[in-house]
Write a protein that holds these residues in place. Sequence first.
Motif, PDB file in Angstrom:
ATOM      1  N   LEU A   1     110.057  57.801  13.169  1.00 24.04           N
ATOM      2  CA  LEU A   1     109.272  57.848  11.949  1.00 24.04           C
ATOM      3  C   LEU A   1     108.737  56.468  11.599  1.00 24.04           C
ATOM      4  CD1 LEU A   1     111.674  60.048   9.822  1.00 24.04           C
ATOM      5  CD2 LEU A   1     109.606  60.765  10.994  1.00 24.04           C
ATOM      6  N   PRO A   2     107.521  56.387  11.068  1.00 25.69           N
ATOM      7  CA  PRO A   2     106.955  55.095  10.701  1.00 25.69           C
ATOM      8  C   PRO A   2     107.651  54.524   9.476  1.00 25.69           C
ATOM      9  CG  PRO A   2     105.537  56.859   9.948  1.00 25.69           C
ATOM     10  CD  PRO A   2     106.616  57.510  10.778  1.00 25.69           C
ATOM     11  N   PRO A   3     107.562  53.213   9.260  1.00 28.58           N
ATOM     12  CA  PRO A   3     108.162  52.608   8.068  1.00 28.58           C
ATOM     13  C   PRO A   3     107.527  53.188   6.802  1.00 28.58           C
ATOM     14  CG  PRO A   3     107.527  50.932   9.670  1.00 28.58           C
ATOM     15  CD  PRO A   3     106.935  52.221  10.132  1.00 28.58           C
ATOM     16  N   LEU A   4     108.328  53.331   5.763  1.00 30.67           N
ATOM     17  CA  LEU A   4     107.846  53.880   4.505  1.00 30.67           C
ATOM     18  C   LEU A   4     108.237  52.960   3.363  1.00 30.67           C
ATOM     19  CD1 LEU A   4     108.906  57.626   4.947  1.00 30.67           C
ATOM     20  CD2 LEU A   4     106.604  56.702   5.172  1.00 30.67           C
ATOM     21  N   SER A   5     107.401  52.949   2.346  1.00 30.08           N
ATOM     22  CA  SER A   5     107.729  52.178   1.160  1.00 30.08           C
ATOM     23  C   SER A   5     107.103  52.858  -0.045  1.00 30.08           C
ATOM     24  CB  SER A   5     107.215  50.743   1.283  1.00 30.08           C
ATOM     25  OG  SER A   5     107.549  49.994   0.126  1.00 30.08           O
ATOM     26  N   PHE A   6     107.907  53.061  -1.083  1.00 26.22           N
ATOM     27  CA  PHE A   6     107.427  53.708  -2.300  1.00 26.22           C
ATOM     28  C   PHE A   6     107.868  52.884  -3.492  1.00 26.22           C
ATOM     29  CE2 PHE A   6     108.306  57.077   0.792  1.00 26.22           C
ATOM     30  CZ  PHE A   6     107.093  57.744   0.825  1.00 26.22           C
ATOM     31  N   ASP A   7     107.066  52.950  -4.586  1.00 23.88           N
ATOM     32  CA  ASP A   7     107.558  52.319  -5.797  1.00 23.88           C
ATOM     33  C   ASP A   7     108.540  53.283  -6.468  1.00 23.88           C
ATOM     34  OD1 ASP A   7     106.184  54.175  -7.466  1.00 23.88           O
ATOM     35  OD2 ASP A   7     104.409  52.881  -7.559  1.00 23.88           O
TER      36      ASP A   7
END
Length: 235
Positions: A67-73
Amino acid sequence: MSRTHRLFQLMQALRLMPPPATAADLAQDLGVSPRTVYRDIDTLRSLGAVIDGSAGFGYTLIEDAALPPLSFDTDELEALVLGLREVGEVGDPALVKAAQTALSKLRARLPAAQAHRLEHAVLTARRYARMPEPGIDVSALRQATWDERTIRFDYSDAEARATTREVDPLSIVFMQASHCLLAWCHLRRDFRAFRLDRMRHLELTGASFRPRRVPLLRDYMARLREEMTPADPAH
């Protein structure tokens, strides 16, 4: 089961099982021997998956290379968790499982601090009234709707009157305390909503109504909005 499919299933099991997952539990879940699990763990590691643990201690998926890197606020993360937990409460069995898998995939790719926030999100969803069980295969109904295929099924209304309906399925919605199929009914020559728990013996007719699903659904939703709009007291 092909080796590629087995590796994929092993990754799914590592995402879903409470860590550390033992080789015995993984083997039972996949229907293989613990020795096969050991070999497959080594293969996944060679492909880039970061898996902590060893034989006799269990395994924990630290980083999922698939899975690709993820970032959420913060608010995005809370919204995702709330939405997926709501699916877990009101979805059909296939969607409940899909929501659990989606959460596990998110957890595997988030930074440690965000993974902790996901695990202990402030927002959640709870429904204490038991959802009525659908009387048909909802996955098959979703596929027929997406493919714009006319379907046939047996239906019992609120007064237990039985009919066989042939409809063009448009959408599945959660209404009040049950799931309903919004459809164009060939019998009534009009739009109708059918509760999934009152449907039986779903089958495809072989007929296609492509590409009419989107405009039909738009017309149905416009009618529903019109029916729900309070009448102007001046008229």
